[in-house]
Design an enzyme around this catalytic site. Structure first.
Site, PDB file in Angstrom:
ATOM      1  N   LYS A   9      -3.399  -7.298 -13.168  1.00 25.13           N
ATOM      2  CA  LYS A   9      -3.923  -6.287 -12.243  1.00 25.13           C
ATOM      3  C   LYS A   9      -5.437  -5.954 -12.732  1.00 25.13           C
ATOM      4  O   LYS A   9      -5.620  -6.472 -14.166  1.00 25.13           O
ATOM      5  CB  LYS A   9      -3.177  -4.989 -12.206  1.00 25.13           C
ATOM      6  CG  LYS A   9      -1.838  -5.330 -11.202  1.00 25.13           C
ATOM      7  CD  LYS A   9      -1.146  -4.062 -11.198  1.00 25.13           C
ATOM      8  CE  LYS A   9       0.218  -4.414 -10.384  1.00 25.13           C
ATOM      9  NZ  LYS A   9       1.094  -3.017 -10.612  1.00 25.13           N
ATOM     10  N   TYR A  49       1.762  -6.657  -0.739  1.00 17.27           N
ATOM     11  CA  TYR A  49       2.431  -5.413  -0.889  1.00 17.27           C
ATOM     12  C   TYR A  49       3.055  -4.833   0.236  1.00 17.27           C
ATOM     13  O   TYR A  49       3.300  -3.818   0.408  1.00 17.27           O
ATOM     14  CB  TYR A  49       1.687  -4.357  -1.622  1.00 17.27           C
ATOM     15  CG  TYR A  49       1.511  -4.453  -3.090  1.00 17.27           C
ATOM     16  CD1 TYR A  49       2.544  -4.433  -3.999  1.00 17.27           C
ATOM     17  CD2 TYR A  49       0.099  -4.755  -3.872  1.00 17.27           C
ATOM     18  CE1 TYR A  49       2.418  -4.753  -5.202  1.00 17.27           C
ATOM     19  CE2 TYR A  49       0.128  -4.791  -5.245  1.00 17.27           C
ATOM     20  CZ  TYR A  49       1.359  -4.772  -6.014  1.00 17.27           C
ATOM     21  OH  TYR A  49       1.303  -4.843  -7.356  1.00 17.27           O
ATOM     22  N   PHE A  57       2.033   5.910  -2.057  1.00 15.19           N
ATOM     23  CA  PHE A  57       0.928   5.433  -2.751  1.00 15.19           C
ATOM     24  C   PHE A  57       0.296   3.932  -2.253  1.00 15.19           C
ATOM     25  O   PHE A  57      -0.460   3.426  -3.026  1.00 15.19           O
ATOM     26  CB  PHE A  57       1.759   5.289  -4.141  1.00 15.19           C
ATOM     27  CG  PHE A  57       2.770   4.377  -4.085  1.00 15.19           C
ATOM     28  CD1 PHE A  57       2.784   2.983  -4.397  1.00 15.19           C
ATOM     29  CD2 PHE A  57       4.170   4.838  -4.311  1.00 15.19           C
ATOM     30  CE1 PHE A  57       3.748   1.968  -4.377  1.00 15.19           C
ATOM     31  CE2 PHE A  57       5.223   3.918  -4.364  1.00 15.19           C
ATOM     32  CZ  PHE A  57       5.200   2.661  -4.300  1.00 15.19           C
ATOM     33  N   ARG A  85      10.331  -9.977 -16.049  1.00 12.66           N
ATOM     34  CA  ARG A  85      10.187  -8.487 -15.861  1.00 12.66           C
ATOM     35  C   ARG A  85      10.714  -7.742 -17.180  1.00 12.66           C
ATOM     36  O   ARG A  85      10.076  -6.597 -17.381  1.00 12.66           O
ATOM     37  CB  ARG A  85      11.472  -8.021 -14.763  1.00 12.66           C
ATOM     38  CG  ARG A  85      11.099  -8.566 -13.579  1.00 12.66           C
ATOM     39  CD  ARG A  85      10.325  -7.839 -12.564  1.00 12.66           C
ATOM     40  NE  ARG A  85      10.470  -6.649 -11.973  1.00 12.66           N
ATOM     41  CZ  ARG A  85      10.040  -5.503 -11.290  1.00 12.66           C
ATOM     42  NH1 ARG A  85       9.014  -6.057 -10.723  1.00 12.66           N
ATOM     43  NH2 ARG A  85      10.771  -4.701 -10.964  1.00 12.66           N
ATOM     44  N   ARG A 102       3.763  -3.340 -20.516  1.00 13.58           N
ATOM     45  CA  ARG A 102       3.458  -1.802 -20.050  1.00 13.58           C
ATOM     46  C   ARG A 102       3.836  -0.895 -21.116  1.00 13.58           C
ATOM     47  O   ARG A 102       2.930   0.159 -21.274  1.00 13.58           O
ATOM     48  CB  ARG A 102       4.059  -1.594 -18.769  1.00 13.58           C
ATOM     49  CG  ARG A 102       3.777  -2.197 -17.337  1.00 13.58           C
ATOM     50  CD  ARG A 102       4.682  -2.308 -16.357  1.00 13.58           C
ATOM     51  NE  ARG A 102       4.065  -2.756 -15.115  1.00 13.58           N
ATOM     52  CZ  ARG A 102       5.007  -3.077 -14.143  1.00 13.58           C
ATOM     53  NH1 ARG A 102       6.262  -2.945 -14.144  1.00 13.58           N
ATOM     54  NH2 ARG A 102       4.370  -3.645 -13.123  1.00 13.58           N
ATOM     55  N   ASN A 112      -0.873   0.127 -14.227  1.00 12.76           N
ATOM     56  CA  ASN A 112       0.409  -0.474 -15.130  1.00 12.76           C
ATOM     57  C   ASN A 112       0.181  -1.872 -15.404  1.00 12.76           C
ATOM     58  O   ASN A 112       1.083  -2.844 -15.763  1.00 12.76           O
ATOM     59  CB  ASN A 112       1.630  -0.091 -14.422  1.00 12.76           C
ATOM     60  CG  ASN A 112       1.984  -0.753 -13.219  1.00 12.76           C
ATOM     61  OD1 ASN A 112       1.284  -1.289 -12.492  1.00 12.76           O
ATOM     62  ND2 ASN A 112       3.109  -0.697 -12.683  1.00 12.76           N
ATOM     63  N   HIS A 115       1.990  -7.359 -12.454  1.00 13.94           N
ATOM     64  CA  HIS A 115       2.674  -7.282 -11.765  1.00 13.94           C
ATOM     65  C   HIS A 115       3.702  -8.711 -11.883  1.00 13.94           C
ATOM     66  O   HIS A 115       3.196  -9.891 -12.394  1.00 13.94           O
ATOM     67  CB  HIS A 115       2.236  -7.500 -10.252  1.00 13.94           C
ATOM     68  CG  HIS A 115       3.160  -8.197  -9.324  1.00 13.94           C
ATOM     69  ND1 HIS A 115       4.154  -7.511  -8.531  1.00 13.94           N
ATOM     70  CD2 HIS A 115       3.244  -9.406  -8.904  1.00 13.94           C
ATOM     71  CE1 HIS A 115       4.735  -8.270  -7.869  1.00 13.94           C
ATOM     72  NE2 HIS A 115       4.629  -9.394  -7.930  1.00 13.94           N
ATOM     73  N   GLU A 126       5.813 -15.125  -3.210  1.00 13.57           N
ATOM     74  CA  GLU A 126       4.531 -14.814  -3.638  1.00 13.57           C
ATOM     75  C   GLU A 126       3.666 -15.877  -4.184  1.00 13.57           C
ATOM     76  O   GLU A 126       2.316 -16.112  -4.002  1.00 13.57           O
ATOM     77  CB  GLU A 126       4.654 -13.650  -4.695  1.00 13.57           C
ATOM     78  CG  GLU A 126       5.093 -12.331  -4.140  1.00 13.57           C
ATOM     79  CD  GLU A 126       5.704 -11.313  -5.219  1.00 13.57           C
ATOM     80  OE1 GLU A 126       5.514 -11.740  -6.569  1.00 13.57           O
ATOM     81  OE2 GLU A 126       5.885 -10.274  -4.977  1.00 13.57           O
TER      82      GLU A 126
HETATM   83  P1  RTP Z   1       4.809  -4.585  -9.449  1.00 13.24           P
HETATM   84  O1  RTP Z   1       5.352  -5.135  -8.100  1.00 13.24           O
HETATM   85  O2  RTP Z   1       3.334  -4.229  -9.681  1.00 13.24           O
HETATM   86  O3  RTP Z   1       5.383  -5.551 -10.394  1.00 13.24           O
HETATM   87  O4  RTP Z   1       5.467  -3.414  -9.841  1.00 13.24           O
HETATM   88  P2  RTP Z   1       7.077  -3.055  -9.445  1.00 13.24           P
HETATM   89  O5  RTP Z   1       7.932  -4.116  -8.803  1.00 13.24           O
HETATM   90  O6  RTP Z   1       7.491  -2.819 -10.894  1.00 13.24           O
HETATM   91  O7  RTP Z   1       7.053  -1.818  -8.836  1.00 13.24           O
HETATM   92  P3  RTP Z   1       7.168  -1.385  -7.083  1.00 13.24           P
HETATM   93  O8  RTP Z   1       8.087  -0.472  -6.727  1.00 13.24           O
HETATM   94  O9  RTP Z   1       7.149  -2.827  -6.517  1.00 13.24           O
HETATM   95  O10 RTP Z   1       5.647  -0.819  -6.979  1.00 13.24           O
HETATM   96  C1  RTP Z   1       4.584  -1.662  -7.092  1.00 13.24           C
HETATM   97  C2  RTP Z   1       3.291  -0.949  -7.697  1.00 13.24           C
HETATM   98  O11 RTP Z   1       2.812   0.123  -7.042  1.00 13.24           O
HETATM   99  C3  RTP Z   1       2.443   0.935  -8.125  1.00 13.24           C
HETATM  100  N1  RTP Z   1       3.250   2.360  -7.722  1.00 13.24           N
HETATM  101  N2  RTP Z   1       2.674   3.333  -7.806  1.00 13.24           N
HETATM  102  N3  RTP Z   1       2.056   6.316  -7.619  1.00 13.24           N
HETATM  103  C4  RTP Z   1       3.355   5.856  -7.677  1.00 13.24           C
HETATM  104  O12 RTP Z   1       4.205   6.608  -7.577  1.00 13.24           O
HETATM  105  C5  RTP Z   1       3.730   4.396  -7.765  1.00 13.24           C
HETATM  106  N4  RTP Z   1       4.732   3.820  -7.407  1.00 13.24           N
HETATM  107  C6  RTP Z   1       4.603   2.566  -7.481  1.00 13.24           C
HETATM  108  C7  RTP Z   1       2.569   0.321  -9.271  1.00 13.24           C
HETATM  109  O13 RTP Z   1       1.304  -0.398  -9.787  1.00 13.24           O
HETATM  110  C8  RTP Z   1       3.688  -0.606  -9.014  1.00 13.24           C
HETATM  111  O14 RTP Z   1       3.480  -1.675 -10.056  1.00 13.24           O
END
Ligand code: RTP
Length: 148
Positions: A9, A49, A57, A85, A102, A112, A115, A126
């Site tokens: 990112k 996304y 968010f 992951r 992370r 963070n 991704h 993707e």
């Molecule tokens: P990623 O897609 O980035 O690998 O992250 P992830 O699967 O671990 O988590 P996901 O729930 O898909 O969330 C995507 C990204 O959104 C941001 N986020 N912000 N402010 C918040 O509460 C919040 N929750 C998620 C994070 O950048 C997360 O990686």
């Protein structure tokens, strides 16, 4: 062989973590199949996304992803989605174990660093979105030293 999509990112790029992150996937034994530095448009970030569009968010997340160039990658290897992951660590850096990307380099969930696809099917989608031109057809010469 399984493939996953990994994106460093904008914060990871700005903080000079690209080499360190590539190093961790390479040293594990995974094979780099696609790599590019790219600035993404808002509509593209929203598409990537899309599953999170109802989250509070979402707008902040899209702003974050379009705030600077990202490094988009495809990595290949046995169980690379799940293992990738694990290398990346939990979504919230407060919960990410030391030794994960992370866990070592991030403090807040909204910054963070990286991704990684969460399932084989999302990886497929993707990779198609980010690499419509396809990825490299090659096999690392280390293959027989990594797989029995
Ligand atoms: P990623 O897609 O980035 O690998 O992250 P992830 O699967 O671990 O988590 P996901 O729930 O898909 O969330 C995507 C990204 O959104 C941001 N986020 N912000 N402010 C918040 O509460 C919040 N929750 C998620 C994070 O950048 C997360 O990686």
């Amino acid at each position: 062989m399984e493939q996953t999509f990994v994106m460093i990112k904008p914060d990871g790029v700005q903080r000079g973590l690209v080499g360190e992150i590539i190093c961790r996937f390479e040293k594990k034994g995974f094979t780099l199949k696609g790599l590019k530095l790219q600035s993404v448009e808002r509509a593209f970030a929203e598409k990537h996304y899309a599953d999170l569009s109802s989250k509070p968010f979402f707008n902040g997340l899209v702003e974050y992803i379009i705030s600077g160039p990202v490094v988009a990658m495809v990595w290949e290897g046995k169980n690379v989605v799940t293992t990738g992951r694990k290398i990346i660590g939990a979504t919230n850096p407060s919960d990410s174990a030391p030794g994960t990307i992370r866990g070592d380099f991030a403090v807040e969930i909204g910054r963070n660093v990286i991704h990684g696809s969460d399932a084989v099917e999302s990886a497929r989608k993707e990779i198609a979105l980010w690499f419509p031109e396809g990825v490299a057809e090659w096999q690392s010469s280390l293959h027989s030293w990594i797989y029995e």
